[in-house]
Write a protein that holds these residues in place. Sequence first.
Motif, short mmCIF file in Angstrom:
data_model
loop_
_atom_site.label_atom_id
_atom_site.label_comp_id
_atom_site.label_asym_id
_atom_site.label_seq_id
_atom_site.Cartn_x
_atom_site.Cartn_y
_atom_site.Cartn_z
N THR A 146 -0.63 2.66 -5.20
CA THR A 146 -1.71 3.29 -4.44
C THR A 146 -2.94 3.43 -5.31
O THR A 146 -2.84 3.68 -6.52
N THR A 157 0.97 4.29 5.51
CA THR A 157 -0.07 3.33 5.85
C THR A 157 0.25 2.71 7.21
O THR A 157 1.43 2.49 7.53
N GLN A 165 -6.33 0.77 0.43
CA GLN A 165 -5.90 1.79 -0.52
C GLN A 165 -4.55 1.46 -1.18
O GLN A 165 -4.06 2.25 -1.98
#
Length: 650
Positions: A146, A157, A165
């Motif tokens: 991450t 996610t 990200q």
Amino acid sequence: MPPQLTVSGGIDELLDLLASGAPADAFEDFLDDARRFGVTGATTTDMKAAVWRAMRVHTQIQRGRVREAGLTALVDAARDLALPYDSVGGLLHAIARRARHLLSMDMAYITIVDQEHGCVQVRAADGHTSGLSVGLRLPADDGITTVGPVTTAPFATHDLLADDQIALNPAFEEMVRVEGLHAMIAVPLSCGDHSTGRVPRGRLYVASRKVHHFTADERSLVGSLGILAAIYLETTHLRLAADARAAELEARLAQVSRTAERFREDCDLQASLVDMLVSDGDLRTLVATAADSFGGRVTLYTAVGDVLVTAGDGQDDGDDAAALATAVEMLTQDPAAAGGGRWVAPLCAAKDYVGALVLSAPGDLSPAARKRLRLYAQMASLFIRRDKLTSGHDGEVRDRLLDDALSDERRVPRLLTERARRIGLDLSRPYLMVVARPDGSIQSRANAWGSAYARRKGGLRSCRNGHLILLLPGSDAGPVARDVAAAMAADLGKPVSTGAAGPLTGAESVQRGYREAIRCLDAVTALGVEGGAGSARELGFVGALVSADHDVAGFIEAALGPVLGYDRERFTDLVPTLQAYFDAGGSPTYAAERLHVHTNTVTRRLDRIKELLGPDWQKPAQALEIQLALRLLRVRETLTAQPEALAVGT
């Protein structure tokens, strides 16, 4: 909805829709009807606001129902995970299955940190997977990194490949594409506080093959499941460790119980054998008991290889020679395998080898069985010792007398003489000291042989510093030493050198005779005569030259003792006469001239010397020793007088 519905009727219908749990489409249909037909007493805007309020209430009710269903599923998962699993792997599979069903996702898997290899390993998977199989090793970061500071908090996610990200390890990214994964949520399997920086032992991943935005409720549910899973993992670890420890303790307890049972059996066996010993049981009963115990044939042999007693079933080919040879070489009483299905244990009494016990039995012997065989051998030694004491043939008292005489030279001779008289030995009569140095491999057998030999000859036996010492009646040391050496070689199978001294009389001569016999043995050994035998008379000055302590005084005393004693007692000049006689080449006339006396005086002195030294004193062998003793005596006198001469000169 009927035309021109009143406001109160519209509200009632909305409430009915809410109460019946109607879907959101029903509220939209109601609003369309209100627009088409109108509502008495209200505008379309007012009715629209009422419908939207009802729809918000409907949404809250539905959300509550979803949360209730999720909590119910979480409780069911807690009950499932609380079951006592036989292994951590089974619990991990249950966690993965519950996590997938909790969120209604396509797959779930669990990774555990592998500290040894510096990576994580997939330990459980549920759902249709092709690449994320159990046992797969992934990078230490699980292949997912991450963006931002490293944290152990859960992450989610909606699309792995499209989320800026998240960075994927190339190998893991390829696997994600193969699996067709999009949405993923992960929680650490740790019950600790994340703020402490504690590294979780593993992670739980739940993924979908569709794009999915995880709600706060879904995040909360899977997070709660992760906490429960961590707690159950910890308790399962502790329970399994406790079970393993309990199993180990049970195994040890069983082993202790078996050991205690064997100890009890050994104690019972010892007690029964002692009872047999003190109740006048015989060797045959003992051997029969041993044969029954081992299920074979047991034979007792004497120190010289004769059969004492045998009992039991088994091979009896009469070929126990190898076993007996093994027994006499053994340094301990522990049984040893002798080949051919035979086990042998030596019978020892103190330092003495008194025989052997040979067991012929099929198979190997366990350590416990070997201990039992040793116990039978020890008891057989005690039976033999008891029988000897009972029959009056034990030589322990006799041997202890010689041990005491050799160990303390200051012991009062009168006391030793009295003790010898009590066992029927008269030390005032001539006796000999014979010393042998048997090889270490036959030391025990030699000691046992010496006891039997001394008893047959009416003498004593002792063992000191690797020497076998015999005190034997007799007056000629040489032949006795040779007889002892020959008998030992014949009975023990190895040549043994011996040295002898004597004849001796009186208890005070024991120490002196022992030292003289040692000097003779050293001389025989130094001359390299293996199995040789000699006495002081036979070795003569050679013994003084090659023995270990070079006892010059002893040699002079042996060669000239009677003459020196005669001169000291009567103040005569026999020693100077001997010196003059040999200096004059054996001529009495020339000796008289040297001494400034008459020839008849020299002749009378020579006759006295003949009486003291024996008729052979002029023969070459004895004459050589006498001359050597005279020369040594002269050197000693010169060295003794030297300090005075130096003092006069100064």
